[in-house]
Write a protein that holds these residues in place. Structure first.
Motif, PDB file in Angstrom:
ATOM      1  N   UNK A 115      -8.364  -1.848 -23.166  1.00  0.00           N
ATOM      2  CA  UNK A 115      -9.240  -1.499 -24.293  1.00  0.00           C
ATOM      3  C   UNK A 115      -9.332   0.002 -24.564  1.00  0.00           C
ATOM      4  N   UNK A 116      -9.147   0.851 -23.559  1.00  0.00           N
ATOM      5  CA  UNK A 116      -9.177   2.292 -23.817  1.00  0.00           C
ATOM      6  C   UNK A 116      -8.061   2.691 -24.763  1.00  0.00           C
ATOM      7  N   UNK A 117      -6.888   2.102 -24.579  1.00  0.00           N
ATOM      8  CA  UNK A 117      -5.763   2.419 -25.465  1.00  0.00           C
ATOM      9  C   UNK A 117      -6.012   1.851 -26.870  1.00  0.00           C
ATOM     10  N   UNK A 118      -6.557   0.659 -26.927  1.00  0.00           N
ATOM     11  CA  UNK A 118      -6.860   0.049 -28.221  1.00  0.00           C
ATOM     12  C   UNK A 118      -7.856   0.904 -29.000  1.00  0.00           C
ATOM     13  N   UNK A 119      -8.928   1.309 -28.341  1.00  0.00           N
ATOM     14  CA  UNK A 119      -9.981   2.062 -29.023  1.00  0.00           C
ATOM     15  C   UNK A 119      -9.502   3.438 -29.464  1.00  0.00           C
ATOM     16  N   UNK A 120      -8.717   4.101 -28.642  1.00  0.00           N
ATOM     17  CA  UNK A 120      -8.197   5.417 -29.019  1.00  0.00           C
ATOM     18  C   UNK A 120      -7.349   5.319 -30.281  1.00  0.00           C
ATOM     19  N   UNK A 121      -6.573   4.253 -30.402  1.00  0.00           N
ATOM     20  CA  UNK A 121      -5.726   4.055 -31.573  1.00  0.00           C
ATOM     21  C   UNK A 121      -6.532   3.582 -32.779  1.00  0.00           C
ATOM     22  N   UNK A 122      -7.395   2.586 -32.569  1.00  0.00           N
ATOM     23  CA  UNK A 122      -8.149   1.997 -33.678  1.00  0.00           C
ATOM     24  C   UNK A 122      -9.070   3.017 -34.339  1.00  0.00           C
ATOM     25  N   UNK A 123      -9.688   3.877 -33.538  1.00  0.00           N
ATOM     26  CA  UNK A 123     -10.657   4.830 -34.077  1.00  0.00           C
ATOM     27  C   UNK A 123     -10.003   5.892 -34.952  1.00  0.00           C
ATOM     28  N   UNK A 124      -8.688   6.022 -34.885  1.00  0.00           N
ATOM     29  CA  UNK A 124      -7.982   6.941 -35.772  1.00  0.00           C
ATOM     30  C   UNK A 124      -7.850   6.375 -37.191  1.00  0.00           C
ATOM     31  N   UNK A 125      -7.989   5.054 -37.302  1.00  0.00           N
ATOM     32  CA  UNK A 125      -7.837   4.377 -38.591  1.00  0.00           C
ATOM     33  C   UNK A 125      -9.158   3.902 -39.185  1.00  0.00           C
ATOM     34  N   UNK A 126     -10.137   3.655 -38.322  1.00  0.00           N
ATOM     35  CA  UNK A 126     -11.430   3.142 -38.788  1.00  0.00           C
ATOM     36  C   UNK A 126     -12.499   3.642 -37.832  1.00  0.00           C
ATOM     37  N   UNK A 127     -13.510   4.318 -38.367  1.00  0.00           N
ATOM     38  CA  UNK A 127     -14.495   4.976 -37.525  1.00  0.00           C
ATOM     39  C   UNK A 127     -15.440   3.990 -36.853  1.00  0.00           C
ATOM     40  N   UNK A 128     -15.931   4.392 -35.702  1.00  0.00           N
ATOM     41  CA  UNK A 128     -16.993   3.687 -34.969  1.00  0.00           C
ATOM     42  C   UNK A 128     -16.701   2.202 -34.741  1.00  0.00           C
ATOM     43  N   UNK A 129     -15.556   1.871 -34.160  1.00  0.00           N
ATOM     44  CA  UNK A 129     -15.257   0.462 -33.899  1.00  0.00           C
ATOM     45  C   UNK A 129     -16.230  -0.140 -32.887  1.00  0.00           C
ATOM     46  N   UNK A 130     -16.515  -1.412 -33.085  1.00  0.00           N
ATOM     47  CA  UNK A 130     -17.401  -2.153 -32.191  1.00  0.00           C
ATOM     48  C   UNK A 130     -16.581  -3.126 -31.350  1.00  0.00           C
ATOM     49  N   UNK A 131     -17.238  -3.755 -30.387  1.00  0.00           N
ATOM     50  CA  UNK A 131     -16.574  -4.777 -29.591  1.00  0.00           C
ATOM     51  C   UNK A 131     -16.083  -5.910 -30.480  1.00  0.00           C
ATOM     52  N   UNK A 132     -16.841  -6.236 -31.498  1.00  0.00           N
ATOM     53  CA  UNK A 132     -16.453  -7.282 -32.442  1.00  0.00           C
ATOM     54  C   UNK A 132     -15.150  -6.925 -33.155  1.00  0.00           C
ATOM     55  N   UNK A 133     -14.992  -5.655 -33.492  1.00  0.00           N
ATOM     56  CA  UNK A 133     -13.814  -5.210 -34.241  1.00  0.00           C
ATOM     57  C   UNK A 133     -12.519  -5.354 -33.457  1.00  0.00           C
ATOM     58  N   UNK A 134     -12.567  -5.156 -32.140  1.00  0.00           N
ATOM     59  CA  UNK A 134     -11.323  -5.078 -31.371  1.00  0.00           C
ATOM     60  C   UNK A 134     -10.916  -6.403 -30.716  1.00  0.00           C
ATOM     61  N   UNK A 135     -11.739  -7.430 -30.853  1.00  0.00           N
ATOM     62  CA  UNK A 135     -11.284  -8.790 -30.579  1.00  0.00           C
ATOM     63  C   UNK A 135     -11.158  -9.242 -29.134  1.00  0.00           C
ATOM     64  N   UNK A 136     -11.680  -8.471 -28.167  1.00  0.00           N
ATOM     65  CA  UNK A 136     -11.506  -8.873 -26.769  1.00  0.00           C
ATOM     66  C   UNK A 136     -12.315 -10.122 -26.416  1.00  0.00           C
ATOM     67  N   UNK A 137     -13.582 -10.155 -26.819  1.00  0.00           N
ATOM     68  CA  UNK A 137     -14.403 -11.340 -26.534  1.00  0.00           C
ATOM     69  C   UNK A 137     -13.835 -12.566 -27.248  1.00  0.00           C
ATOM     70  N   UNK A 138     -13.381 -12.365 -28.486  1.00  0.00           N
ATOM     71  CA  UNK A 138     -12.813 -13.485 -29.237  1.00  0.00           C
ATOM     72  C   UNK A 138     -11.511 -13.974 -28.608  1.00  0.00           C
ATOM     73  N   UNK A 139     -10.747 -13.057 -28.034  1.00  0.00           N
ATOM     74  CA  UNK A 139      -9.518 -13.483 -27.367  1.00  0.00           C
ATOM     75  C   UNK A 139      -9.830 -14.387 -26.189  1.00  0.00           C
ATOM     76  N   UNK A 140     -10.870 -14.044 -25.434  1.00  0.00           N
ATOM     77  CA  UNK A 140     -11.294 -14.909 -24.336  1.00  0.00           C
ATOM     78  C   UNK A 140     -11.710 -16.280 -24.846  1.00  0.00           C
ATOM     79  N   UNK A 141     -12.411 -16.298 -25.977  1.00  0.00           N
ATOM     80  CA  UNK A 141     -12.873 -17.568 -26.533  1.00  0.00           C
ATOM     81  C   UNK A 141     -11.702 -18.435 -26.986  1.00  0.00           C
TER      82      UNK A 141
END
Length: 252
Positions: free
Chosen positions: A107-133
């Protein structure tokens, strides 16, 4: 064979779609549920109106198409799914008719990349909990789930893609190691905003460096995502020694 690859954003998912799309025997579909997700959540993503205009907003219709052969004659149909697009109330019976792959990334790599395209990403935005589901839903239906880490693919593309193909029952094709620069004909309309790096690539980037240092806010999101990642990582296809040969390619 229809292949559902479940990933979060900024997770090598587009490069993986290009890799499978480089095969002559494989059609690809870019984020089938994106328009339905935006229509049902009302979220204001970049290029929202363009995505709604270009895509199918009825998740039942999308799910049906996920089980059908591609429009061409290809025997393989690779579908790049974002886990957060699969809302809780969506029908999951179509899961029984596809092969499931889970693409993970720290997730550190995901967040570093995602935040360059969209500010203030949340856990919901990056899909980790949903992937588990989604993973639990697949297992609850008695289905096989194959997990692979994008870090390992970048470490050893040929070895890890060979392992992935073997795990899902398709032959490895060396064509998967490279693709044409400039994008894929089946890119989603959102490619103009998100895919600039992969559009300039011709293959998988080399091995990743140390984990990025995050701001306090992003670190909080990272720590919430880590249990989901750690669980999936423990079940992923193993990567051989880093001393093994790495295929050099143009970086993403």
């Amino acid at each position: 064979m229809n292949i559902a690859c479940w990933s979060g954003p900024r997770n090598l998912s587009t490069a993986m779609m290009y890799s499978f799309g480089a095969r002559a025997d494989c059609a690809v579909w870019d984020e089938p549920f994106y328009a339905a997700y935006l229509a049902q959540t009302g979220l204001n993503h970049p290029m929202r109106e363009d995505i709604l205009d270009a895509g199918e907003t009825d998740p039942t219709v999308v799910a049906k198409h996920c089980t059908l052969p591609p429009s061409g004659s290809e025997p393989y149909f690779y579908q790049k799914h974002m886990t957060h697009h699969m809302l809780d109330h969506y029908d999951q019976t179509w899961f029984d008719e596809v092969v499931h792959v889970f693409l993970i990334r720290h997730p550190a790599r995901v967040l570093a990349s995602y935040s360059q395209k969209r500010e203030n990403p949340t856990l919901e935005d990056i899909g980790f909990a949903q992937q588990s589901q989604v993973y639990d839903a697949v297992l609850s239906r008695g289905l096989k789930a194959v997990i692979i880490d994008s870090h390992d693919i970048r470490q050893q593309p040929e070895t890890m893609l060979s392992k992935l193909c073997d795990a899902i029952g398709m032959p490895f094709d060396p064509a998967m190691l490279a693709w044409s620069q400039g994008g894929h004909p089946d890119d989603g309309v959102w490619a103009a905003h998100w895919y600039n790096a992969v559009h300039s690539s011709t293959g998988f980037a080399g091995p990743e460096k140390d984990l990025p240092v995050l701001s306090d806010d992003l670190q909080t999101v990272c720590e919430a995502a880590l249990p989901h990642y750690d669980r999936m990582k423990s079940l992923a296809i193993s990567c051989p020694s880093e001393n093994s040969r790495v295929i050099p390619t143009t970086s993403l």
